[in-house]
Design a protein around this motif. Structure first.
Motif, mmCIF file in Angstrom:
data_model
loop_
_atom_site.group_PDB
_atom_site.id
_atom_site.type_symbol
_atom_site.label_atom_id
_atom_site.label_comp_id
_atom_site.label_asym_id
_atom_site.label_seq_id
_atom_site.Cartn_x
_atom_site.Cartn_y
_atom_site.Cartn_z
ATOM 1 N N ALA A 129 0.831 -1.212 0.000
ATOM 2 C CA ALA A 129 0.000 0.000 0.000
ATOM 3 C C ALA A 129 0.862 1.257 0.000
ATOM 4 O O ALA A 129 0.546 2.241 -0.680
ATOM 5 C CB ALA A 129 -0.930 -0.004 1.212
ATOM 6 N N LEU A 130 1.949 1.251 0.764
ATOM 7 C CA LEU A 130 2.803 2.439 0.850
ATOM 8 C C LEU A 130 3.731 2.576 -0.347
ATOM 9 O O LEU A 130 4.053 3.693 -0.765
ATOM 10 C CB LEU A 130 3.628 2.380 2.143
ATOM 11 C CG LEU A 130 2.838 2.535 3.447
ATOM 12 C CD1 LEU A 130 3.732 2.232 4.650
ATOM 13 C CD2 LEU A 130 2.259 3.938 3.563
ATOM 14 N N SER A 131 4.224 1.455 -0.895
ATOM 15 C CA SER A 131 5.143 1.458 -2.054
ATOM 16 C C SER A 131 6.347 2.351 -1.796
ATOM 17 O O SER A 131 6.729 3.188 -2.632
ATOM 18 C CB SER A 131 4.398 1.919 -3.326
ATOM 19 O OG SER A 131 3.387 0.996 -3.651
ATOM 20 N N GLU A 132 6.952 2.204 -0.631
ATOM 21 C CA GLU A 132 8.135 2.981 -0.282
ATOM 22 C C GLU A 132 9.322 2.046 -0.044
ATOM 23 O O GLU A 132 9.144 0.860 0.263
ATOM 24 C CB GLU A 132 7.871 3.823 0.977
ATOM 25 C CG GLU A 132 6.784 4.874 0.775
ATOM 26 C CD GLU A 132 6.571 5.721 2.027
ATOM 27 O OE1 GLU A 132 7.387 5.601 2.967
ATOM 28 O OE2 GLU A 132 5.598 6.493 2.058
ATOM 29 N N VAL A 185 1.443 -2.079 13.250
ATOM 30 C CA VAL A 185 1.178 -0.802 12.579
ATOM 31 C C VAL A 185 2.356 -0.538 11.659
ATOM 32 O O VAL A 185 3.519 -0.548 12.092
ATOM 33 C CB VAL A 185 1.017 0.352 13.584
ATOM 34 C CG1 VAL A 185 0.944 1.691 12.843
ATOM 35 C CG2 VAL A 185 -0.226 0.150 14.437
ATOM 36 N N ILE A 186 2.075 -0.324 10.361
ATOM 37 C CA ILE A 186 3.126 -0.075 9.377
ATOM 38 C C ILE A 186 3.251 1.429 9.188
ATOM 39 O O ILE A 186 2.254 2.106 8.903
ATOM 40 C CB ILE A 186 2.810 -0.765 8.032
ATOM 41 C CG1 ILE A 186 2.639 -2.284 8.248
ATOM 42 C CG2 ILE A 186 3.906 -0.507 7.026
ATOM 43 C CD1 ILE A 186 1.216 -2.711 8.482
ATOM 44 N N ILE A 193 2.721 8.642 7.836
ATOM 45 C CA ILE A 193 1.636 7.778 7.369
ATOM 46 C C ILE A 193 1.649 6.479 8.167
ATOM 47 O O ILE A 193 2.700 5.837 8.293
ATOM 48 C CB ILE A 193 1.773 7.459 5.863
ATOM 49 C CG1 ILE A 193 1.785 8.748 5.048
ATOM 50 C CG2 ILE A 193 0.633 6.552 5.407
ATOM 51 C CD1 ILE A 193 2.063 8.517 3.571
ATOM 52 N N GLU A 194 0.524 6.121 8.696
ATOM 53 C CA GLU A 194 0.413 4.879 9.454
ATOM 54 C C GLU A 194 -0.729 4.027 8.911
ATOM 55 O O GLU A 194 -1.817 4.547 8.632
ATOM 56 C CB GLU A 194 0.155 5.158 10.939
ATOM 57 C CG GLU A 194 1.347 5.750 11.667
ATOM 58 C CD GLU A 194 1.108 5.821 13.173
ATOM 59 O OE1 GLU A 194 -0.032 5.521 13.608
ATOM 60 O OE2 GLU A 194 2.050 6.166 13.916
ATOM 61 N N ILE A 195 -0.456 2.754 8.757
ATOM 62 C CA ILE A 195 -1.501 1.797 8.384
ATOM 63 C C ILE A 195 -1.709 0.874 9.580
ATOM 64 O O ILE A 195 -0.807 0.126 9.953
ATOM 65 C CB ILE A 195 -1.092 0.977 7.140
ATOM 66 C CG1 ILE A 195 -0.956 1.903 5.942
ATOM 67 C CG2 ILE A 195 -2.131 -0.113 6.863
ATOM 68 C CD1 ILE A 195 -0.492 1.202 4.670
#
Length: 229
Positions: A129-132, A185-186, A193-195
């Motif tokens: 989701a973050l693609s970092e 938590v990502i 940004i936190e997922i």
């Protein structure tokens, strides 16, 4: 030719005739007046009766409409109260189902091997989701070892699937509360940004996304629902 005066007898006879004629005429006139009066009385009586009848009918119609409306309102009120009770009971049942599920979240960490796979999947989901290239993972302190192994597995899988390197680190300084059931938590975007992929957060998402399907499974399709997405 001289005219003879009438005798007293003749005068009396003439007076009687005139009196009888006047009396007869008076009686006939009185009879006509009586008949006319009776006709006018009957007409007026009929008019009054009709007016009273119309007034009674109008009053009855008004009361009937009021009674009908009151009955409809009463039925509607009962139907709405019943509907609200049914909806309340259904919602309470759904709440109980998810509350039971919430109580069983802790069961998901008892099998260490399965829990590690779950953590790997949760970390990968956040990474995709973050693609970092750099992300960090927050977890409970008690899950440190399992999270370390999950990070290694996630990094390998991410590279294999995307052909890109990713640096995943565990944020030991910002551990999640031990009171939660599990998960991670990502964090990306330089910490902005936190997922939230904790078990509690995933269950909350499930309540919103799966609730319609659960309702349909429990109570059948809602005939009043026009949209299903």
């Amino acid at each position: 030719m001289s005219q003879h005066a009438l005798s007293d007898q003749q005068v009396d006879n003439e007076l009687r005739k005139m009196t009888a004629f006047i009396k007869q005429e008076a009686m006939e006139k009185a009879r006509e007046i009586e008949i006319k009066a009776n006709e006018e009385f009957e007409i007026e009586k009929s008019k009054l009766v009709r007016q009273e009848t119309d007034a009674i009918d109008a009053q009855y119609e008004k009361k009937f409409k009021q009674a009908t409306m009151s009955q409809q309102i009463a039925r509607s009120t009962v139907a709405n109260k019943t509907r609200l009770k049914v909806l309340g009971a259904r919602q309470e049942l759904l709440d109980n189902i998810f509350e039971d599920a919430r109580k069983q979240l802790a069961e998901g960490v008892k099998d260490k091997a399965k829990y590690q796979k779950v953590l790997t999947g949760l970390i990968l989901e956040g990474a995709y989701a973050l693609s970092e290239s750099d992300i960090s993972i927050r977890s409970r302190k008690k899950d440190a070892d399992a999270v370390k192994k999950a990070i290694d597995e996630a990094a390998k899988t991410y590279k294999k699937e995307t052909s890109s390197e990713i640096n995943i680190t565990a944020d030991a300084d910002n551990a999640l509360p031990d009171g939660i059931a599990g998960g991670v938590v990502i964090v990306g975007g330089a910490g902005k940004i936190e997922i939230d992929n904790t078990f509690e957060a995933r269950l909350t998402l499930l309540e919103y996304s799966a609730a319609p399907a659960v309702r349909e499974e429990l109570f059948g399709k809602n005939a009043n629902r026009k949209f299903t997405d």
